[in-house]
Design a protein around this motif. Structure first.
Motif, mmCIF file in Angstrom:
data_model
loop_
_atom_site.group_PDB
_atom_site.id
_atom_site.type_symbol
_atom_site.label_atom_id
_atom_site.label_comp_id
_atom_site.label_asym_id
_atom_site.label_seq_id
_atom_site.Cartn_x
_atom_site.Cartn_y
_atom_site.Cartn_z
ATOM 1 N N VAL A 1 -20.086 -6.003 2.355
ATOM 2 C CA VAL A 1 -19.411 -5.392 1.469
ATOM 3 C C VAL A 1 -18.913 -3.941 1.883
ATOM 4 O O VAL A 1 -17.900 -3.254 1.419
ATOM 5 N N GLU A 2 -19.535 -3.406 3.130
ATOM 6 C CA GLU A 2 -19.284 -2.194 3.507
ATOM 7 C C GLU A 2 -17.745 -2.156 3.780
ATOM 8 O O GLU A 2 -17.237 -1.107 4.046
ATOM 9 N N TRP A 3 -17.509 -3.363 4.232
ATOM 10 C CA TRP A 3 -15.957 -3.382 4.879
ATOM 11 C C TRP A 3 -14.857 -3.635 3.906
ATOM 12 O O TRP A 3 -13.743 -3.720 4.352
ATOM 13 N N LEU A 4 -15.410 -3.859 2.578
ATOM 14 C CA LEU A 4 -14.253 -3.930 1.544
ATOM 15 C C LEU A 4 -13.479 -3.019 1.408
ATOM 16 O O LEU A 4 -12.263 -3.231 1.640
ATOM 17 N N GLY A 5 -13.812 -1.656 1.359
ATOM 18 C CA GLY A 5 -12.758 -0.561 1.112
ATOM 19 C C GLY A 5 -11.730 -0.561 2.457
ATOM 20 O O GLY A 5 -10.558 -0.371 2.096
ATOM 21 N N ARG A 6 -12.233 -0.560 3.529
ATOM 22 C CA ARG A 6 -11.542 -0.560 4.795
ATOM 23 C C ARG A 6 -10.653 -1.758 4.770
ATOM 24 O O ARG A 6 -9.279 -1.467 5.225
ATOM 25 N N SER A 7 -10.844 -2.843 4.580
ATOM 26 C CA SER A 7 -9.762 -4.141 4.286
ATOM 27 C C SER A 7 -8.928 -3.864 3.277
ATOM 28 O O SER A 7 -7.718 -4.410 3.430
ATOM 29 N N LEU A 8 -9.416 -3.575 2.107
ATOM 30 C CA LEU A 8 -8.534 -3.257 0.981
ATOM 31 C C LEU A 8 -7.313 -2.135 1.434
ATOM 32 O O LEU A 8 -6.168 -2.284 1.467
ATOM 33 N N ALA A 9 -7.831 -1.149 2.076
ATOM 34 C CA ALA A 9 -6.912 -0.016 2.458
ATOM 35 C C ALA A 9 -5.924 -0.492 3.722
ATOM 36 O O ALA A 9 -4.790 -0.388 3.619
ATOM 37 N N ALA A 10 -6.462 -1.439 4.604
ATOM 38 C CA ALA A 10 -5.488 -1.999 5.605
ATOM 39 C C ALA A 10 -4.608 -2.694 4.915
ATOM 40 O O ALA A 10 -3.564 -3.221 5.746
ATOM 41 N N LEU A 11 -4.900 -3.410 3.654
ATOM 42 C CA LEU A 11 -3.832 -4.267 3.247
ATOM 43 C C LEU A 11 -2.876 -3.581 2.431
ATOM 44 O O LEU A 11 -1.861 -3.793 1.687
ATOM 45 N N GLY A 12 -2.884 -2.192 2.449
ATOM 46 C CA GLY A 12 -1.840 -1.299 1.962
ATOM 47 C C GLY A 12 -2.298 -1.251 0.239
ATOM 48 O O GLY A 12 -1.427 -0.585 -0.509
ATOM 49 N N VAL A 13 -3.586 -1.175 -0.344
ATOM 50 C CA VAL A 13 -3.871 -1.066 -1.432
ATOM 51 C C VAL A 13 -4.061 0.559 -1.636
ATOM 52 O O VAL A 13 -4.610 1.318 -0.614
ATOM 53 N N PRO A 14 -3.505 1.194 -2.651
ATOM 54 C CA PRO A 14 -3.622 2.599 -3.165
ATOM 55 C C PRO A 14 -4.932 3.242 -2.824
ATOM 56 O O PRO A 14 -6.131 2.662 -3.086
ATOM 57 N N ALA A 15 -5.039 4.200 -2.227
ATOM 58 C CA ALA A 15 -6.294 4.927 -1.781
ATOM 59 C C ALA A 15 -7.194 5.188 -2.888
ATOM 60 O O ALA A 15 -8.569 5.109 -2.620
ATOM 61 N N ARG A 16 -6.625 5.531 -4.039
ATOM 62 C CA ARG A 16 -7.388 5.951 -5.331
ATOM 63 C C ARG A 16 -8.131 4.571 -5.785
ATOM 64 O O ARG A 16 -9.309 4.747 -6.024
ATOM 65 N N PHE A 17 -7.565 3.705 -5.539
ATOM 66 C CA PHE A 17 -8.116 2.332 -6.163
ATOM 67 C C PHE A 17 -9.295 1.921 -5.010
ATOM 68 O O PHE A 17 -10.343 1.508 -5.305
ATOM 69 N N VAL A 18 -9.064 1.927 -3.712
ATOM 70 C CA VAL A 18 -9.988 1.818 -2.657
ATOM 71 C C VAL A 18 -11.089 2.518 -3.057
ATOM 72 O O VAL A 18 -12.207 2.009 -2.925
ATOM 73 N N ARG A 19 -10.809 3.790 -3.144
ATOM 74 C CA ARG A 19 -12.129 4.666 -3.286
ATOM 75 C C ARG A 19 -13.026 4.255 -4.597
ATOM 76 O O ARG A 19 -14.000 4.409 -4.538
#
Lengths: 216, 241
Positions: free
Chosen positions: B121-139
């Motif tokens: 799960v710790e890598w979920l945010g990083r993976s979402l960001a790398a897919l171009g998901v907006p930073a706010r949503f990632v956070r």
């Protein structure tokens, strides 16, 4: 005379590690005893085990002469035992101080009106009457600890279990707490790493090391 | 996702596959096709050799939500009578629809379980960001994961403190009030803590910046493509046959 609590050959394993190893401990009515030990020695575990929040791998917990092994057994014994948590934020949960202090008596089926009257009297006795309607999460650290203690005293326990009671308190708040504790007539088991605390409470000392109690 | 094994770190393929599978499963209309999708999803889930207790635990959550629907749908959908229960009539259409939903939801649950059971799960945010998901949503996602754990710990410790003060849940006003206080207190504390975490984060130099990730590997693309083909196949079967 039956001991308030009597732990017999308690062993407790957690995550493959032996936390308590054949520990024996008895506390007579009105006796005060401090358990000292390093961080992680198992002091908190020992206290939790007495009220049944933790169960031994083997051994027997006898409270006021009654062996306790099931939740139902411990439930019957708990009203007579007040447990002061190390972190007051874990203990206080009501919106206001008076509600939190009345919580215990309400659990003992004291009628609502009387429960609040008792809570109010207890706060006055602690000199905390002015805090009654304050939200608990806005109190200072020292006030929180005293409110927790008031919430235990109001249940009129025979035994107090104190987990690092003076931890994170300043000199004055610590002294106030100790004054209230010294006025308590019942038995007391104190888990602490503060070397000065046992003497201030007139308590005997034992050292918890490698899952056993040593020394007097 | 608690107790995850954490062996899968690049979660981009999982996320893409999950979206594809979700779109396809949501589009299914016909019971036989949905049943086939469920069977396939179950096959994949079992092939991954999961901890059976964890799998059942997850599914039990899903089934709990579905139960009400399964009970009420047959009696509330108009159509041909299937059977009668006192004054109530169950319809064939209602029963079919209930079964369809059961198949689709479980197929999706099993797919998600297969994809994310071993995810770190710790890598979920990083993976979402790398897919171009907006930073706010990632956070938001990352903080949600972090705070739901601490809030759950707090809740557990407080309910122990309640038990230590001789609290016994019963059907009465005192229990309702106390439970309300417990939940309210937990939320309040969680907000306070979130503010402190936010402050600590600001002191250490601003926001969470997701670390960049290398491009996806060829096997990952192969897997995504096969999921896409499967998904398209199911939708076609649903529409054409």
């Amino acid at each position: 005379m039956t001991a308030e609590l009597d732990l017999r050959a308690i062993t407790l394993d957690r995550d493959g590690r032996r936390v308590l190893d054949g520990l024996d401990l008895a506390l007579a009515a009105g006796e005060r005893l401090a358990i000292r030990g390093a961080n992680g020695a198992g002091k908190t575990t020992l206290l939790r085990l007495i009220v049944g929040l933790e169960r031994p791998t083997s051994g027997e917990v006898v409270l006021a002469g009654t062996p306790c092994s099931s939740e139902a057994d411990f439930r019957r014994a708990r009203p007579a035992i007040g447990f002061l948590f190390q972190d007051s934020d874990d203990q206080l949960f009501s919106p206001t101080v008076i509600e939190d202090v009345a919580f215990g008596p309400l659990n003992l089926r004291v009628p609502r009106k009387e429960a609040f009257a008792r809570a109010s009297a207890q706060l006055d006795a602690f000199g905390l009457g002015h805090l009654a309607d304050r939200p608990v999460h806005r109190l200072s650290g020292g006030e929180k600890r005293l409110v927790c203690l008031a919430g235990l005293f109001v249940m009129r326990p025979r035994v107090l279990l104190l987990d690092e009671p003076t931890n994170a308190l300043d000199e004055e708040a610590g002294a106030r707490l100790i004054d209230h504790l010294n006025a308590f007539p019942g038995a007391m088991l104190i888990a602490t790493h503060d070397p000065a605390l046992p003497a201030r409470l007139g308590a005997g000392q034992r050292l918890l090391r490698q899952g056993r109690l040593a020394g007097d | 996702m608690t107790g995850a094994q954490g062996s899968d770190r690049d979660l981009r393929p999982h996320l893409i596959a999950a979206v594809l599978a979700a779109l396809a499963i949501a589009a299914l209309h016909r019971l036989p096709v949905a049943l086939a999708a469920l069977t396939l999803a179950a096959g994949f889930a079992l092939a991954a050799r999961p901890d059976p207790r964890r799998l059942l635990h997850r599914l039990a959550h899903v089934e709990g939500f579905l139960l009400i629907l399964l009970v009420f749908l047959p009696f509330t959908t108009p159509g041909e009578a299937l059977f009668r229960l006192g004054p109530l009539t169950a319809t064939t259409e209602g029963a079919t629809r209930a079964l369809l939903i059961l198949c689709k939801v479980n197929a999706m649950a099993l797919t998600l379980f297969t994809l994310f059971d071993r995810a770190a799960v710790e890598w979920l945010g990083r993976s979402l960001a790398a897919l171009g998901v907006p930073a706010r949503f990632v956070r938001l996602t990352e903080l949600l994961l972090r705070h739901s754990h601490t809030a759950r710990d707090g809740l557990a410790r407080q309910s122990q403190a309640m038990r230590a003060r001789a609290f016994r849940p019963a059907t009465n006003l005192h229990t309702m009030i106390s439970t309300g206080h417990l939940i309210g207190g937990t939320l309040l504390r969680a907000f306070d803590r979130a503010e402190r975490v936010e402050e600590a984060m600001r002191l250490r130099g601003g926001s969470l910046a997701a670390a960049p990730m290398p491009p996806m590997t060829r096997p990952a693309w192969v897997r995504i493509t096969s999921v896409a083909v499967l998904a398209a196949g199911f939708v076609l079967a649903d529409r054409v046959a």
